[in-house]
Design an enzyme around this catalytic site. Sequence first.
Site, PDB file in Angstrom:
ATOM      1  N   SER A   1      -1.487   0.659  -5.040  1.00 14.31           N
ATOM      2  CA  SER A   1      -2.787   0.447  -4.381  1.00 14.31           C
ATOM      3  C   SER A   1      -3.755  -0.131  -5.398  1.00 14.31           C
ATOM      4  O   SER A   1      -3.639   0.156  -6.597  1.00 14.31           O
ATOM      5  CB  SER A   1      -3.333   1.776  -3.875  1.00 14.31           C
ATOM      6  OG  SER A   1      -4.679   1.625  -3.444  1.00 14.31           O
TER       7      SER A   1
ATOM      8  N   TYR B   1      -5.723  10.585  -5.041  1.00  8.31           N
ATOM      9  CA  TYR B   1      -4.976   9.380  -4.637  1.00  8.31           C
ATOM     10  C   TYR B   1      -5.006   8.342  -5.758  1.00  8.31           C
ATOM     11  O   TYR B   1      -3.959   7.787  -6.133  1.00  8.31           O
ATOM     12  CB  TYR B   1      -5.600   8.822  -3.363  1.00  8.31           C
ATOM     13  CG  TYR B   1      -4.903   7.609  -2.785  1.00  8.31           C
ATOM     14  CD1 TYR B   1      -3.681   7.724  -2.137  1.00  8.31           C
ATOM     15  CD2 TYR B   1      -5.487   6.340  -2.862  1.00  8.31           C
ATOM     16  CE1 TYR B   1      -3.051   6.612  -1.581  1.00  8.31           C
ATOM     17  CE2 TYR B   1      -4.874   5.236  -2.311  1.00  8.31           C
ATOM     18  CZ  TYR B   1      -3.655   5.373  -1.669  1.00  8.31           C
ATOM     19  OH  TYR B   1      -3.039   4.267  -1.122  1.00  8.31           O
TER      20      TYR B   1
HETATM   21  P1  NAD Z   1       1.398   4.838   6.841  1.00 15.87           P
HETATM   22  O1  NAD Z   1       0.885   6.248   6.881  1.00 15.87           O
HETATM   23  O2  NAD Z   1       1.207   3.964   8.009  1.00 15.87           O
HETATM   24  O3  NAD Z   1       2.939   4.840   6.441  1.00 15.87           O
HETATM   25  C1  NAD Z   1       3.419   5.653   5.405  1.00 15.87           C
HETATM   26  C2  NAD Z   1       4.843   6.063   5.752  1.00 15.87           C
HETATM   27  O4  NAD Z   1       5.319   6.865   4.674  1.00 15.87           O
HETATM   28  C3  NAD Z   1       4.912   6.929   7.033  1.00 15.87           C
HETATM   29  O5  NAD Z   1       5.937   6.452   7.896  1.00 15.87           O
HETATM   30  C4  NAD Z   1       5.234   8.323   6.517  1.00 15.87           C
HETATM   31  O6  NAD Z   1       6.000   9.109   7.423  1.00 15.87           O
HETATM   32  C5  NAD Z   1       6.004   7.981   5.240  1.00 15.87           C
HETATM   33  N1  NAD Z   1       5.987   9.107   4.317  1.00 15.87           N
HETATM   34  C6  NAD Z   1       4.891   9.765   3.840  1.00 15.87           C
HETATM   35  N2  NAD Z   1       5.274  10.777   3.074  1.00 15.87           N
HETATM   36  C7  NAD Z   1       6.639  10.757   3.046  1.00 15.87           C
HETATM   37  C8  NAD Z   1       7.602  11.577   2.417  1.00 15.87           C
HETATM   38  N3  NAD Z   1       7.267  12.646   1.671  1.00 15.87           N
HETATM   39  N4  NAD Z   1       8.921  11.256   2.589  1.00 15.87           N
HETATM   40  C9  NAD Z   1       9.285  10.209   3.354  1.00 15.87           C
HETATM   41  N5  NAD Z   1       8.395   9.421   4.002  1.00 15.87           N
HETATM   42  C10 NAD Z   1       7.083   9.688   3.828  1.00 15.87           C
HETATM   43  O7  NAD Z   1       0.702   4.198   5.549  1.00 15.87           O
HETATM   44  P2  NAD Z   1       0.658   2.682   5.007  1.00 15.87           P
HETATM   45  O8  NAD Z   1      -0.754   2.278   5.043  1.00 15.87           O
HETATM   46  O9  NAD Z   1       1.718   1.838   5.611  1.00 15.87           O
HETATM   47  O10 NAD Z   1       1.024   2.999   3.477  1.00 15.87           O
HETATM   48  C11 NAD Z   1       2.182   2.487   2.842  1.00 15.87           C
HETATM   49  C12 NAD Z   1       1.911   2.462   1.340  1.00 15.87           C
HETATM   50  O11 NAD Z   1       0.836   1.551   1.087  1.00 15.87           O
HETATM   51  C13 NAD Z   1       1.433   3.826   0.813  1.00 15.87           C
HETATM   52  O12 NAD Z   1       2.018   4.056  -0.453  1.00 15.87           O
HETATM   53  C14 NAD Z   1      -0.055   3.656   0.680  1.00 15.87           C
HETATM   54  O13 NAD Z   1      -0.608   4.498  -0.302  1.00 15.87           O
HETATM   55  C15 NAD Z   1      -0.149   2.191   0.302  1.00 15.87           C
HETATM   56  N6  NAD Z   1      -1.463   1.578   0.557  1.00 15.87           N
HETATM   57  C16 NAD Z   1      -1.969   1.492   1.815  1.00 15.87           C
HETATM   58  C17 NAD Z   1      -3.225   0.919   2.007  1.00 15.87           C
HETATM   59  C18 NAD Z   1      -3.856   0.772   3.370  1.00 15.87           C
HETATM   60  O14 NAD Z   1      -5.048   0.414   3.454  1.00 15.87           O
HETATM   61  N7  NAD Z   1      -3.140   1.034   4.461  1.00 15.87           N
HETATM   62  C19 NAD Z   1      -3.932   0.424   0.909  1.00 15.87           C
HETATM   63  C20 NAD Z   1      -3.378   0.536  -0.356  1.00 15.87           C
HETATM   64  C21 NAD Z   1      -2.137   1.105  -0.518  1.00 15.87           C
END
Ligand code: NAD
Length: 248
Positions: free
Chosen positions: A134, A147
């Site tokens: 991130s 985070y």
């Molecule tokens: P999301 O919540 O839509 O998807 C995350 C997925 O990870 C979910 O399907 C969840 O079930 C799975 N997950 C969480 N904990 C888990 C565990 N212990 N074991 C197995 N699966 C697990 O979130 P997203 O926005 O798609 O995030 C994906 C990545 O991108 C994350 O690492 C997040 O920190 C990062 N990110 C997201 C954003 C944003 O704005 N959406 C910004 C920066 C970084």
Amino acid sequence: MDARLPAITLVTGAASGIGAAVTAALVREGGRVVAIDRDERAPFDHPAISRYRADVRDARALVDIVERAERELGAIDGLVHAAGVLSLGAICDAPDDALRDALAVNVEGLWSISRALAPRMIRRARGAIVTISSNAGSTPRVGMGAYCASKAAATMLTQCLALELAPHGIRCNVVSPGSTDTPMLRRMLDGASPSELVRGRPGAFKLGIPLGRVATPDDVAQVALFLLSERARHVTLQDVRVDGGATF
Ligand code: NAD
């Protein structure tokens, strides 16, 4: 199949958001995906996706899945660690275990899946690893201490891994998204308008998004695919921000 992409890629967090977009993009390119998530619900299914339900905090389960998937499908040459959790709250007010929870998934999950797969990549002297970290891993935020700290650690862990694996011809890179339209972001907004993310909020150390929009999950997935592919064969140790210019 795009010959420059791994034939088989393991994606964690594949059931939602960015992990689901990476999975969909790989399948569109003719690849096969070993999809891991703790959530059973999947946004779509396809014969080229083998789904495994597992929690990335369970290192033993990850070793078993990698062993079984390679036995049944063949060598896994790509890894995208997208599973992640977002915990909000000021450092003095957050629950006692907020940091531990963030580290367990965002860092230890990466540690465990890398240790399950990288030794196999080393034996084959090929592979590419992409961590979805991130921009909060390099830019401090108000109310996101646990985070931010976990993402800084995930980025650094990936870069250290890149150094250790480079002699074996294996590349490791980081994709650092900014605000991306996924269930995680919608939970964080809790009904508020995404336009505030675009405008910025100086009090929270958020400067806004110069490109004027929130990313789609596929915007992030496309950069992950590039880094997985042979087109990036001389790229390792890099942290690529996909945030519309929100940080630099
Ligand atoms: P999301 O919540 O839509 O998807 C995350 C997925 O990870 C979910 O399907 C969840 O079930 C799975 N997950 C969480 N904990 C888990 C565990 N212990 N074991 C197995 N699966 C697990 O979130 P997203 O926005 O798609 O995030 C994906 C990545 O991108 C994350 O690492 C997040 O920190 C990062 N990110 C997201 C954003 C944003 O704005 N959406 C910004 C920066 C970084």
